[in-house]
Design a protein around this motif. Structure first.
Motif, PDB file in Angstrom:
ATOM      1  N   LEU A 119      22.729  68.362  14.665  1.00  0.00           N
ATOM      2  CA  LEU A 119      24.112  67.869  14.793  1.00  0.00           C
ATOM      3  C   LEU A 119      24.879  68.315  13.544  1.00  0.00           C
ATOM      4  O   LEU A 119      24.980  67.576  12.556  1.00  0.00           O
ATOM      5  N   PRO A 120      25.415  69.537  13.554  1.00  0.00           N
ATOM      6  CA  PRO A 120      25.910  70.160  12.323  1.00  0.00           C
ATOM      7  C   PRO A 120      26.975  69.356  11.553  1.00  0.00           C
ATOM      8  O   PRO A 120      27.070  69.485  10.345  1.00  0.00           O
ATOM      9  N   GLY A 121      27.775  68.519  12.232  1.00  0.00           N
ATOM     10  CA  GLY A 121      28.813  67.791  11.499  1.00  0.00           C
ATOM     11  C   GLY A 121      28.340  66.453  10.945  1.00  0.00           C
ATOM     12  O   GLY A 121      29.090  65.763  10.252  1.00  0.00           O
ATOM     13  N   SER A 122      27.109  66.080  11.248  1.00  0.00           N
ATOM     14  CA  SER A 122      26.655  64.722  10.913  1.00  0.00           C
ATOM     15  C   SER A 122      26.203  64.614   9.462  1.00  0.00           C
ATOM     16  O   SER A 122      25.980  65.604   8.776  1.00  0.00           O
ATOM     17  N   ARG A 123      26.088  63.375   8.995  1.00  0.00           N
ATOM     18  CA  ARG A 123      25.519  63.121   7.663  1.00  0.00           C
ATOM     19  C   ARG A 123      24.606  61.916   7.789  1.00  0.00           C
ATOM     20  O   ARG A 123      24.736  61.134   8.751  1.00  0.00           O
ATOM     21  N   GLY A 124      23.688  61.761   6.815  1.00  0.00           N
ATOM     22  CA  GLY A 124      22.688  60.716   6.982  1.00  0.00           C
ATOM     23  C   GLY A 124      22.379  59.966   5.706  1.00  0.00           C
ATOM     24  O   GLY A 124      22.500  60.496   4.597  1.00  0.00           O
ATOM     25  N   VAL A 125      21.965  58.715   5.888  1.00  0.00           N
ATOM     26  CA  VAL A 125      21.429  57.927   4.782  1.00  0.00           C
ATOM     27  C   VAL A 125      19.958  57.688   5.099  1.00  0.00           C
ATOM     28  O   VAL A 125      19.624  57.190   6.173  1.00  0.00           O
ATOM     29  N   GLY A 126      19.086  58.065   4.169  1.00  0.00           N
ATOM     30  CA  GLY A 126      17.661  57.793   4.323  1.00  0.00           C
ATOM     31  C   GLY A 126      17.316  56.608   3.448  1.00  0.00           C
ATOM     32  O   GLY A 126      17.473  56.658   2.224  1.00  0.00           O
ATOM     33  N   ILE A 127      16.893  55.518   4.093  1.00  0.00           N
ATOM     34  CA  ILE A 127      16.548  54.305   3.343  1.00  0.00           C
ATOM     35  C   ILE A 127      15.045  54.124   3.367  1.00  0.00           C
ATOM     36  O   ILE A 127      14.411  54.214   4.426  1.00  0.00           O
TER      37      ILE A 127
END
Ligand SMILES: C[S@@+](CC[C@H](N)C(=O)[O-])C[C@H]1O[C@@H](n2cnc3c(N)ncnc32)[C@H](O)[C@@H]1O
Length: 299
Positions: free
Chosen positions: A124-132
């Motif tokens: 999903l090229p426009g996405s961003r993520g938080v890894g908790i």
């Protein structure tokens, strides 16, 4: 990087928004500061610990387990699991009409090495993520797993350091689930995608290695525990496939699981040595989508 997701992060003490603390001094993101004035240091490895006053009650997976996880996952043995999680997240965003250029926010809880989150963000090229993750060795990996991931050390059982109504999809892969907090952080049409090991997972290894099976009815229990916060969307889907594992991959698989803590490494090594050089092993899990309980009032 944390700068990609700063608009999602919240003070773990009082939930107020976080900002880069030192932009005026060069913008190198050494601290995050909340509207209420609390300050959190960004570790030089790029992750931030966002824990309330009581600190962290758990330490999560240790460095050896995280390293075993990295070794095992890099062999591609769980590829069908990662494909299924990414496809489900894409469906969640489609169903909620969240376009890629809206920069959807995806949060993985208990994200480990970031293997799943990175794959989802790549798809999903426009996405961003938080890894908790509560584990510091995990957070060190998470901080560098993908350019659009912000890595946060936090406890899934405490108030999550994320703003209300801010997250389009939460993913939980073999990790703790805090339904009340997920319902709080999800957007109106956001959903949780949960992958849970199912009875029969690693069946061929259970008796020879002395590891316990996954209990029956795990997904049903998870759904019932989430009640009042989250409701299932559709039916859980089974993902099952066969892996061809050599002894080193089996050692890595067991080393990344709770069994690593319960069986002495020498005993485990002896048992693994009695297995064939390579063997077919079943991987089996259920993937479940959950949305906010429509009876919940929106704050
Ligand atoms: C079985 S591993 C799964 C990791 C990753 N999702 C994957 O499948 O590769 C569980 C992860 O949850 C983390 N974890 C355990 N308890 C936690 C908690 N209370 N809060 C946050 N993370 C936790 C562990 O440190 C570990 O990285």
């Amino acid at each position: 990087m944390l700068s990609d997701v700063i608009d999602l992060l919240a003070d773990p003490v009082d939930g107020s928004p976080l900002h880069a603390g030192d932009v005026s001094e060069g913008g190198d993101w050494r601290t995050l500061v909340s509207d209420s004035g609390h300050s959190y240091d960004v570790a030089r490895q790029g992750y931030v610990t966002l824990a309330g006053g009581a600190g962290l009650r758990y330490s999560g997976d240790d460095a050896e387990m995280i390293s075993a996880r990295e070794t095992f996952l890099s062999g591609g043995h769980f590829a069908p699991f990662v494909e299924a999680v990414s496809a489900n997240v894409a469906d969640v965003l489609d169903d909620a009409d969240v376009a890629d250029d809206a920069h959807p926010a995806i949060v993985e809880i208990g994200a480990g090495t970031g293997y799943y989150l990175s794959h989802t963000l790549d798809s999903l090229p426009g996405s961003r993520g938080v890894g908790i993750d509560v584990s510091v060795p995990a957070a060190k990996r998470l901080a560098h797993c993908h350019p659009r991931v912000g890595a946060v050390v936090a406890d899934a059982w405490s108030r999550l350091p994320l703003l209300d109504n801010s997250v389009d999809a939460v993913t939980v892969i073999f990790a703790p689930r805090n339904a009340a907090e997920f319902a709080r952080i999800l957007t109106e049409r956001g959903q949780v995608v949960v992958l849970t090991a199912d009875a029969g997972h690693l069946a061929e290894l259970r008796a020879p290695l002395g590891i316990i099976d996954v209990e029956e009815g795990k997904v049903e229990r998870m759904i019932s525990q989430a009640s009042g916060h989250l409701v299932p969307v559709g039916e859980p889907e089974t993902v099952e496939f066969t892996m061809n594992l050599d002894q080193a991959s089996i050692a890595a698989q067991i080393g990344m699981s709770p069994s690593a803590r319960h069986i002495h490494p020498d005993v485990l090594a002896e048992r693994i040595a009695t297995l064939p050089a390579t063997m077919e092993v079943t991987a089996r899990a259920k993937i479940t989508r959950l949305g906010r309980d429509p009876r919940l009032a929106r704050s």
